[in-house]
Design a protein around this motif. Sequence first.
Motif, mmCIF file in Angstrom:
data_model
loop_
_atom_site.group_PDB
_atom_site.id
_atom_site.type_symbol
_atom_site.label_atom_id
_atom_site.label_comp_id
_atom_site.label_asym_id
_atom_site.label_seq_id
_atom_site.Cartn_x
_atom_site.Cartn_y
_atom_site.Cartn_z
ATOM 1 N N GLY A 4 -1.084 -19.224 2.177
ATOM 2 C CA GLY A 4 0.059 -19.980 3.603
ATOM 3 C C GLY A 4 -1.156 -20.380 4.407
ATOM 4 N N GLU A 5 -1.398 -20.181 5.520
ATOM 5 C CA GLU A 5 -2.121 -20.539 6.324
ATOM 6 C C GLU A 5 -2.527 -19.414 6.943
ATOM 7 N N ILE A 66 -7.920 -16.340 4.113
ATOM 8 C CA ILE A 66 -8.143 -17.237 4.235
ATOM 9 C C ILE A 66 -9.971 -17.741 4.643
ATOM 10 N N ALA A 67 -8.964 -17.615 5.714
ATOM 11 C CA ALA A 67 -11.074 -17.906 6.979
ATOM 12 C C ALA A 67 -12.689 -16.958 6.049
ATOM 13 N N LEU A 71 -10.578 -9.599 1.308
ATOM 14 C CA LEU A 71 -9.857 -8.967 1.186
ATOM 15 C C LEU A 71 -9.380 -7.652 1.946
ATOM 16 N N LEU A 72 -7.709 -7.927 2.261
ATOM 17 C CA LEU A 72 -7.061 -6.777 3.552
ATOM 18 C C LEU A 72 -6.158 -5.955 3.269
ATOM 19 N N TYR A 103 -0.399 -11.228 9.109
ATOM 20 C CA TYR A 103 -1.098 -11.128 7.657
ATOM 21 C C TYR A 103 -0.132 -10.624 6.903
ATOM 22 N N GLY A 104 0.577 -9.491 7.331
ATOM 23 C CA GLY A 104 0.833 -9.038 6.628
ATOM 24 C C GLY A 104 2.370 -9.477 6.166
ATOM 25 N N THR A 105 3.073 -10.250 7.286
ATOM 26 C CA THR A 105 4.270 -11.110 7.247
ATOM 27 C C THR A 105 4.305 -11.624 6.705
#
Length: 175
Positions: A4-5, A66-67, A71-72, A103-105
């Motif tokens: 995703g973005e 991504i940035a 790992l989140l 991020y979770g969404t």
Amino acid sequence: MLTGELVRLRALEPSDAESLYRWVNDWELGQWMTNSHPRSLDQIRKRCEDRKVNTYELVVLGIEKIADGKLLGVVDLRDAEPEQGRAEVDIYIGDRDHWDGGYGTEALRLMCNYGFAMMRLHLIALWVVAENERARHVYRKLGFVEDGRHRECFRGQDGKYHDMYLMSLLEGELK
């Protein structure tokens, strides 16, 4: 990989064990999750090393920013039944610095898209503790609806029993 973005979803690696260990032992993160008995870092490393290949019945993916490649958290689709076209989803963002920011969404949206498009699911369900308003807000934002309430079925780390909501999302309802 699903991208995703903000995040990409990728298979978990043995090198993810230290992050998973921190998150499993974080009381605030785990207060609304079903956790097993305490596990050592070595036990979690072994579990990561022995992790089975993702299959239709269980897809477990790491949520990577991504940035910077950090790992989140983790998202999974489990108990998938091709005959019924349904599965259950679980998600958590383990890194507290990223609990807000979408991020979770985005990770959940990517996983649900994958379930509907690639796995040909018709329904994705989840269970959420009634007091976990942060999670319920995200689920509703993506189109999940509350199908029912199961009374006092979850015993939290506080030792108290809590109600849980069954929520579901049908193919075509994802926002």
